[in-house]
Scaffold this motif. Structure first.
Motif, PDB file in Angstrom:
ATOM      1  N   UNK A   1       0.997  -1.143  -0.109  1.00 46.08           N
ATOM      2  CA  UNK A   1       0.083  -0.134  -0.016  1.00 46.08           C
ATOM      3  C   UNK A   1       0.798   1.251   0.020  1.00 46.08           C
ATOM      4  N   UNK A   2       1.773   1.252   0.764  1.00 49.63           N
ATOM      5  CA  UNK A   2       2.557   2.473   0.789  1.00 49.63           C
ATOM      6  C   UNK A   2       3.646   2.683  -0.248  1.00 49.63           C
ATOM      7  N   UNK A   3       3.946   1.708  -0.802  1.00 45.75           N
ATOM      8  CA  UNK A   3       4.743   1.729  -2.052  1.00 45.75           C
ATOM      9  C   UNK A   3       3.869   2.346  -3.194  1.00 45.75           C
ATOM     10  N   UNK A   4       2.611   1.859  -3.339  1.00 47.99           N
ATOM     11  CA  UNK A   4       1.879   2.641  -4.308  1.00 47.99           C
ATOM     12  C   UNK A   4       1.472   4.065  -3.990  1.00 47.99           C
ATOM     13  N   UNK A   5       1.213   4.298  -2.649  1.00 43.19           N
ATOM     14  CA  UNK A   5       1.204   5.725  -2.314  1.00 43.19           C
ATOM     15  C   UNK A   5       2.399   6.621  -2.673  1.00 43.19           C
ATOM     16  N   UNK A   6       3.710   5.916  -2.580  1.00 42.56           N
ATOM     17  CA  UNK A   6       4.799   6.655  -2.818  1.00 42.56           C
ATOM     18  C   UNK A   6       4.927   7.048  -4.250  1.00 42.56           C
ATOM     19  N   UNK A   7       4.212   6.389  -5.117  1.00 44.28           N
ATOM     20  CA  UNK A   7       4.386   6.914  -6.494  1.00 44.28           C
ATOM     21  C   UNK A   7       3.751   8.247  -6.774  1.00 44.28           C
ATOM     22  N   UNK A   8       3.083   8.820  -5.843  1.00 51.92           N
ATOM     23  CA  UNK A   8       2.495  10.323  -6.202  1.00 51.92           C
ATOM     24  C   UNK A   8       2.638  11.144  -5.056  1.00 51.92           C
ATOM     25  N   UNK A   9       3.376  10.526  -3.900  1.00 51.97           N
ATOM     26  CA  UNK A   9       3.359  11.277  -2.443  1.00 51.97           C
ATOM     27  C   UNK A   9       4.532  11.298  -2.034  1.00 51.97           C
ATOM     28  N   UNK A  10       4.961  12.295  -1.278  1.00 53.49           N
ATOM     29  CA  UNK A  10       6.136  12.110  -0.167  1.00 53.49           C
ATOM     30  C   UNK A  10       5.617  11.134   0.909  1.00 53.49           C
ATOM     31  N   UNK A  11       6.456   9.966   1.342  1.00 55.41           N
ATOM     32  CA  UNK A  11       6.124   9.404   2.346  1.00 55.41           C
ATOM     33  C   UNK A  11       7.274   9.086   3.269  1.00 55.41           C
ATOM     34  N   UNK A  12       7.333   9.612   4.528  1.00 56.85           N
ATOM     35  CA  UNK A  12       8.357   9.392   5.241  1.00 56.85           C
ATOM     36  C   UNK A  12       7.927   8.411   6.363  1.00 56.85           C
ATOM     37  N   UNK A  13       8.963   7.413   6.303  1.00 62.29           N
ATOM     38  CA  UNK A  13       8.429   5.792   7.004  1.00 62.29           C
ATOM     39  C   UNK A  13       9.555   5.581   8.021  1.00 62.29           C
TER      40      UNK A  13
END
Length: 231
Positions: free
Chosen positions: A172-184
């Motif tokens: 899920x996070x990998x998919x979101x990271x295609x269009x958003x900045x994700x700090x994990x």
């Protein structure tokens, strides 16, 4: 979307929790590693606008972190997110939607999608107080995604999840990271090896590494342990 962090510092009386760190974030997944007390949660709370830095600046495409415009772009899951045990999962998400300023019609449609996404659709009307730790964590993930954030900050999001849930969440996070900045932020290095394109490593409030996850002839976990154990 681009976040620039410039000489960011947070001091509590005689303790410097974050010490003049600078870095940039772009669309994709960036991992944040560091032992307990390294300053990760303090950094994430500053990036989420919850606490103010002692000095330094944070900008997202020139937008100040303290502005309503920035908060509209943000999704945040703290390490210990607050919930109301008497609320059902559905009512809790409706409540959080109202706090985020979402219309009731949009919120109802969105939360049903999210409940299914995090595997809570069949218990949506049950009280949160009856949930396991992993179920509460999945609900926290859902509330962070309510407003389709362009900036997603996750503090130990896989804590309490079993291996199957962790794999589902990583996808899920990998998919979101295609269009958003994700700090994990996580203690589970293998989670980052699967989905992050870069990592930040903190130690004693300082940034000791800012670079790619994968390099030729290196093991990320061994590198991380070596970095945080170096005196």
């Amino acid at each position: 979307m681009h976040i620039k962090v410039d000489r960011l510092t947070k001091q509590y009386k005689n303790k410097i929790a974050v010490d003049r760190i600078s870095f940039s974030l772009k669309e994709g997944v960036t991992g944040l590693l560091g032992s307990n007390g390294a300053g990760k949660s303090t950094l994430m709370r500053m990036l989420s606008g919850i606490i103010e830095p002692t000095s330094g600046e944070i900008h997202a495409n020139g937008i100040q972190v303290s502005s309503e415009q920035y908060r509209a772009l943000l999704g945040y899951l703290p390490q210990d997110f607050g919930y109301y045990p008497e609320f059902s999962a559905r009512n809790f998400l409706l409540y959080m939607s109202a706090l985020k300023g979402l219309s009731k019609a949009h919120a109802k449609s969105k939360l049903e999608t999210l409940l299914d996404l995090v595997g809570l659709a069949d218990v949506a009307n049950k009280k949160i107080g009856t949930f396991s730790g992993g179920m509460k964590q999945r609900l926290g993930i859902a509330q962070a995604l309510l407003n389709d954030p362009k900036i997603l900050i996750l503090d130990e999001p896989t804590s309490g999840l079993d291996p199957k849930e962790r794999a589902r969440f990583r996808n899920l996070i990998a998919e979101i990271g295609k269009e958003s900045i994700v700090l994990f932020s996580t203690h589970i290095v293998s989670d980052l090896e699967h989905i992050a394109h870069s990592i930040l490593i903190m130690k004693d409030g300082s940034l000791v590494y800012d670079g790619p996850v994968k390099k030729d002839d290196w093991d990320l976990e061994e590198f991380y342990i070596r970095e945080i154990e170096t005196v």
